[in-house]
Design a protein around this motif. Structure first.
Motif, short mmCIF file in Angstrom:
data_model
loop_
_atom_site.label_atom_id
_atom_site.label_comp_id
_atom_site.label_asym_id
_atom_site.label_seq_id
_atom_site.Cartn_x
_atom_site.Cartn_y
_atom_site.Cartn_z
N GLU A 156 0.81 -1.22 0.00
CA GLU A 156 0.00 0.00 0.00
C GLU A 156 0.84 1.28 0.00
OE1 GLU A 156 -2.49 -3.25 1.84
OE2 GLU A 156 -0.42 -2.55 2.00
N ILE A 157 2.09 1.18 0.41
CA ILE A 157 2.97 2.34 0.37
C ILE A 157 3.25 2.75 -1.08
CG2 ILE A 157 5.34 3.15 0.83
CD1 ILE A 157 5.30 1.53 3.38
N PHE A 158 3.29 1.76 -1.96
CA PHE A 158 3.70 1.99 -3.35
C PHE A 158 2.52 2.03 -4.31
CE2 PHE A 158 6.76 -0.43 -0.91
CZ PHE A 158 7.91 0.32 -1.03
N GLU A 159 1.57 1.11 -4.14
CA GLU A 159 0.44 0.99 -5.05
C GLU A 159 -0.84 0.81 -4.21
OE1 GLU A 159 0.91 1.26 -8.32
OE2 GLU A 159 3.11 1.24 -8.20
N PHE A 160 -1.83 1.64 -4.53
CA PHE A 160 -3.07 1.57 -3.75
C PHE A 160 -4.23 2.06 -4.62
CE2 PHE A 160 -6.35 3.57 -1.19
CZ PHE A 160 -6.64 2.58 -0.27
N GLY A 161 -5.38 1.38 -4.51
CA GLY A 161 -6.59 1.83 -5.18
C GLY A 161 -6.61 1.48 -6.65
N PRO A 162 -7.49 2.18 -7.41
CA PRO A 162 -8.26 3.37 -6.99
C PRO A 162 -9.45 3.02 -6.10
CG PRO A 162 -8.81 2.76 -9.23
CD PRO A 162 -7.69 1.86 -8.83
N VAL A 163 -9.82 3.98 -5.25
CA VAL A 163 -11.00 3.85 -4.39
C VAL A 163 -11.78 5.16 -4.44
CG1 VAL A 163 -9.91 2.20 -2.81
CG2 VAL A 163 -9.78 4.64 -2.32
N ARG A 164 -13.09 5.03 -4.25
CA ARG A 164 -13.95 6.20 -4.08
C ARG A 164 -14.29 6.31 -2.60
NH1 ARG A 164 -17.42 9.07 -7.53
NH2 ARG A 164 -17.15 7.47 -9.15
N VAL A 165 -14.06 7.46 -2.00
CA VAL A 165 -14.30 7.66 -0.58
C VAL A 165 -15.81 7.73 -0.32
CG1 VAL A 165 -13.85 9.14 1.42
CG2 VAL A 165 -12.14 8.94 -0.40
N GLU A 166 -16.24 7.01 0.71
CA GLU A 166 -17.66 7.03 1.08
C GLU A 166 -18.11 8.44 1.49
OE1 GLU A 166 -19.15 3.87 3.72
OE2 GLU A 166 -17.08 3.12 3.72
N GLU A 167 -19.39 8.70 1.32
CA GLU A 167 -19.93 9.98 1.76
C GLU A 167 -19.82 10.10 3.28
OE1 GLU A 167 -20.76 12.46 -0.08
OE2 GLU A 167 -20.49 11.34 -1.96
N ARG A 168 -19.52 11.31 3.74
CA ARG A 168 -19.32 11.62 5.17
C ARG A 168 -18.19 10.79 5.77
NH1 ARG A 168 -20.68 16.27 7.13
NH2 ARG A 168 -21.53 15.61 9.14
N HIS A 169 -17.22 10.47 4.92
CA HIS A 169 -15.98 9.83 5.33
C HIS A 169 -14.83 10.68 4.81
CE1 HIS A 169 -18.46 6.39 6.27
NE2 HIS A 169 -17.42 5.71 6.70
N TRP A 170 -13.64 10.51 5.43
CA TRP A 170 -12.45 11.26 5.05
C TRP A 170 -11.26 10.32 4.98
CZ3 TRP A 170 -16.56 12.94 7.69
CH2 TRP A 170 -17.16 14.13 7.26
N PHE A 171 -10.49 10.45 3.92
CA PHE A 171 -9.31 9.61 3.72
C PHE A 171 -8.10 10.34 4.29
CE2 PHE A 171 -6.04 7.17 1.65
CZ PHE A 171 -6.60 5.92 1.42
#
Length: 232
Positions: A156-171
């Motif tokens: 995860e340090i090098f390659e991650f996602g893609p992801v869509r952040v849920e509503e009322r959530h923060w990455f």
């Protein structure tokens, strides 16, 4: 009453936000920055009042903005407080490739084209992404060139996602990107766990108990823009 609703003391325990916030920084948290969270007895972390609304807050707020440094409760142990930078909000899409963060704000392509310099915009299958959107503004954000993909480091340090952040959530991600336990590993943070925003440093010392006089009394918003850039 002040410690419940206005400000609470917090100590930076790890280097995940270096060079912006340092181990040994003692700061006050502005607890009303994103609404008013349900008060807890410090250290015991026992709620003083019930969670009437079911979202961890007595009064709702808008929540963190992109780029904010945020104090929140660790999703895997809600008695522990974490401090990280918000890199994406609900509806945003993000991914990492070769340690580089790419962000597509939920406002869409027109927003990206209007708010970010052309040299930082990358088009992928018709979607505009911003490459490393926060580094110019916050120089403390950095990667460690000594952390390489050798089979021992988390992918995860090098390659991650893609992801869509849920509503009322923060990455959330640490500014010390390769040495941070953050949303890459345990997901985005829901509003009910958002506590507040770092305010100012009231005391600071290093690992040798030498007082950092130049940091005492400084507000965090100023320090994060003056943080030294990483030098190998």
């Amino acid at each position: 009453m002040v410690i419940f609703f206005v400000a609470q003391a917090f100590v930076i325990p790890s280097g995940s936000m270096k060079n912006t916030l340092l181990i040994g920084d003692h700061l006050f948290v502005k607890k009303f920055a994103y609404g008013v969270p349900v008060p807890h007895i410090p250290w015991l972390e026992v709620p003083v009042l019930p969670d009437f609304r079911g979202d961890g807050h007595l009064i709702d707020g808008e929540g963190p903005r992109r780029g904010d440094i945020v104090i929140f409760r660790y999703p895997r142990n809600e008695k522990i407080h974490y401090v990280k930078r918000c890199v994406a909000v609900g509806g945003d899409i993000l991914f990492l490739h070769d340690k580089i963060l790419y962000l597509h704000p939920h406002e869409g392509n027109d927003y990206v084209a209007a708010h970010y310099p052309k040299e930082k915009i990358v088009e992928i299958d018709g979607t505009l992404f911003v490459k490393n959107p926060y580094r110019d503004e916050f120089p403390g954000i950095h990667n460690d060139p000594h952390v390489v993909m050798d089979g021992y480091q988390p992918i995860e340090i090098f390659e991650f996602g893609p992801v869509r952040v849920e509503e009322r959530h923060w990455f959330m991600m640490g500014d010390n990107r390769d040495h941070s336990n953050d949303s890459r590993f345990w997901g985005s943070v829901p509003y009910r766990l958002i506590v507040g925003k770092p305010w100012f440093i009231y005391f600071s010392w290093d690992e040798n108990y030498t007082i950092r006089w130049d940091r005492i009394g400084r507000d965090v918003e100023t320090l994060e823009r003056e943080a030294p850039r990483y030098v190998e």
